[in-house]
Design a protein around this motif. Sequence first.
Motif, mmCIF file in Angstrom:
data_model
loop_
_atom_site.group_PDB
_atom_site.id
_atom_site.type_symbol
_atom_site.label_atom_id
_atom_site.label_comp_id
_atom_site.label_asym_id
_atom_site.label_seq_id
_atom_site.Cartn_x
_atom_site.Cartn_y
_atom_site.Cartn_z
ATOM 1 N N ARG A 1 0.742 -1.398 -0.053
ATOM 2 C CA ARG A 1 0.077 -0.156 -0.125
ATOM 3 C C ARG A 1 0.740 1.398 -0.123
ATOM 4 O O ARG A 1 0.469 2.291 -0.481
ATOM 5 C CB ARG A 1 -0.789 -0.059 0.991
ATOM 6 N N PHE B 1 2.405 3.157 -3.727
ATOM 7 C CA PHE B 1 1.731 3.863 -4.777
ATOM 8 C C PHE B 1 0.640 4.897 -4.285
ATOM 9 O O PHE B 1 0.446 4.978 -3.178
ATOM 10 C CB PHE B 1 1.206 2.922 -5.774
ATOM 11 N N ARG C 1 -2.965 7.038 -5.669
ATOM 12 C CA ARG C 1 -3.694 7.608 -6.970
ATOM 13 C C ARG C 1 -3.765 9.042 -7.117
ATOM 14 O O ARG C 1 -3.716 9.831 -6.363
ATOM 15 C CB ARG C 1 -5.333 7.206 -6.827
ATOM 16 N N ASP D 1 -5.856 -11.121 2.483
ATOM 17 C CA ASP D 1 -6.971 -10.797 2.520
ATOM 18 C C ASP D 1 -7.684 -11.532 0.963
ATOM 19 O O ASP D 1 -9.052 -11.888 1.031
ATOM 20 C CB ASP D 1 -7.387 -9.446 2.071
ATOM 21 N N CYS E 1 -11.123 -14.023 1.095
ATOM 22 C CA CYS E 1 -12.142 -13.660 -0.155
ATOM 23 C C CYS E 1 -12.732 -14.707 -0.652
ATOM 24 O O CYS E 1 -13.875 -15.066 -0.673
ATOM 25 C CB CYS E 1 -12.041 -12.509 -0.830
ATOM 26 N N GLU F 1 -10.403 -7.238 -6.581
ATOM 27 C CA GLU F 1 -9.729 -5.886 -6.715
ATOM 28 C C GLU F 1 -8.726 -5.699 -5.909
ATOM 29 O O GLU F 1 -8.719 -5.522 -4.420
ATOM 30 C CB GLU F 1 -10.545 -4.790 -7.142
ATOM 31 N N PRO G 1 -5.457 -3.164 -3.909
ATOM 32 C CA PRO G 1 -5.572 -1.856 -3.739
ATOM 33 C C PRO G 1 -5.095 -0.750 -4.534
ATOM 34 O O PRO G 1 -5.847 0.348 -4.472
ATOM 35 C CB PRO G 1 -4.794 -1.957 -2.325
#
Lengths: 445, 330
Positions: free
Chosen positions: A231, A234, A236, A269, A273, A296, A298
């Motif tokens: 995490r 990067f 956005r 995770d 899932c 999907e 992060p």
Amino acid sequence: MYGGDEVSAIVVDLGSHTCKAGYAGEDAPKAVFPSVVGAIDQMDVDEADNGENNSASAPESNNNVRNADSDKTKGKRKLYVGSQSLGYRRDHMEVLSPFKDGIVADWDIVDSIWDHAFRECLLIDPKEHPMLLAEPSSNSQQQRERTAELMFEKYKAPALFLAKNAVLTSFASGRATSLVVDGGGGSITVAPVHDGYVLQKAVATSPIGGEFLTDCLMKSLESKGITIKPRYSFRRKEIRPGEFQTVDLEFPNTTESYKLYCQRVIASDIKECVCRAPDTPYDESAYSNIPMTSYELPDGQTIEIGADRFKIPDVLFNPSLVQSIPGTESFAEIAPSVRGLPQMVIESINKCDVDIRRELFSSILLAGGTASMQQLKERLEKDLLEESPQAARVKVLASGNATERRFSVWIGGSILASLGSFQQMWFSKSEYEEHGASYIQRKCP
Amino acid sequence: MEAAVVDVGSKLLKADFAIPDQTPAMIIPTQMKQLLDDGSVTDSSLADNVTVDPVVRGFIRDWDAIEDLLHHVLYTGLGWEIGNEGQILFTDPLCTPKANKEQLVQLMFETFNISGFYASEQAVLSLYAVGRISGCTVDIGHGKIELGKSNPQVNISMSDVEKIKELYSCCAEDELAYQKTGYSCPVEKHTLPDGQVITIGRERYTVGEALFQPCLLGLEAHGIVDQLVRAISTVSSDNQRQLLENTVVCGGTSSMAGFEERFQKESSLSSSAVQPTLVKPPEYMPENLTMYSAWVGGAILAKVVFPQNQHITKADYDETGPSIVHRKCF
């Protein structure tokens, strides 16, 4: 004798992956946080580039930071405990576990974890609350005495009790006799409990736990060209209104252990899932054409997962499957000695007295985060029915509630410590001062 | 008589009878000045320096002071009469230690002789205030934020700093806009009580920016949107969408100009498959709900728990003692 019915006891279950802590009498732990900590050697901090963004520019003001004076060989280091502190990237921060092969190897880390649980999460003063601590079934006498010393000398606890994980799980389900299958992060343990005591000689342990499965999944994804970006690596950016782009960030001073930790969090995770135990042993050809499931990441990238959904969980039942996963060569050394879950159960029961085997077969309890995997109960029951003696009536029990299954050790401790009849069993501070730490063996058998 | 609802924050105490669609009548500072035993007030400069903070970071620390404060609130403010006290609902910060809860119950039943008690967590009550029973609450209340000074020679008191923060602080549109304030930004002039005029420039943006970039203040922590996303990622995946799409922001600091817009923008940049979505309060709710949403939620809840006898009664307390609070309030 400690009269502890006025104040709530604190129950702590420091597992290999997660630490659970909370008040006795409640139905879930109040605090759940990682059992690993971040550590920065003090020498490194001085050399770090303080001008760099996100570097440890003000280490003295940090929350959850403790100076740990340990052996000279280790030097001084800062420890960062808890999800929040651990979730913040720092230069030169290593991720360390207090355990090695299931045994505590670094008591400073244990101390910092307890301190975090008491003072940061529960906001209590430990000298006001009796402490019930869960311990592994194979905990050594030396480890127990060290635990007692730390609790009484440093935390000034008024009373203490150590209880085996398997016994607490048994209590949580209201049984005095059962076979507990505890699937945690670091290992899977099969332990028979008879009348509230673990039958030590029949305890079986396998190094294949939840973290091992997570690593298998990571390696399998990597072999397909999928990279899990931590995490911190990067962010956005909005290049036009409503249009976003992911930009990579460079942090060259990040440690490999921290990067791996962050990737594991995401892979874990994914595992939770999409993975489920297959109904029958995994067969490459039969699963090669099953529909894919989307996940999907992060960073916005969507990955498709197919056969791995069933292959990874089946490692619990068929450890040799690991060899077919690229990148797991290091496991090859110990693979021959690791047995699947059904074999562990049967071997464990066969080491018990003949008279109680029937009862154990009909009271197999699942516990722990890894045992909460979908369809694992059904699969285990099916395999045991096929492989167990004809006369045995196999029954695998597990709480339908995922939280209860995951925290069953802690919940058992919560029940035990709030029982009226338990209050006279505490190992009190006065007994410690009179008899010493070794008295724990008599008080907490 | 309606039940009283009391929300004791670090800075403000909100209290009134349980009428959810109205602003609480009493919103007073939690901080108190200490009087000498003979009741006289010494000269103002000395008195200004003798203050008592009964509540620190949300938790009650000074029980004698809180008793005096509640006495004022309940008897003088709300008009309770000795011998005819009513029921009361308190808000609790998250992770309130059990000992604190027991002490509060004991204080209320034994010193104030109330007839009924209930307590609930502030985060949950804030969700009730906007009509939600599941979701995520981001509570940004009072804390110690220090403004950097443009004028080192200016002598400025903490209360003046608070006032300036409330008047001028705001959030930049985004991180880039904040960086631009380093080159040029609007300047405000403020007259201090002693007549001095100071200028406030970039500082007003730094206050808000620190919520999203704590490293500006040297704190090793993620911004609040990152913290929100990370906290939610630790719960079961099945629940993450519901929680994030029902995000409630409350607390006095969240009233800062531009905060909501910035929060929403940071949400769209967050590394999460589900982006946090803010819940708008219903139209029938009073304006500025964020300032006292826990109180409003408490007023709503009080309408339910007292008539339905889910609260702690005097008889319950007399029978069991303070530990009753753990079984009846959750």
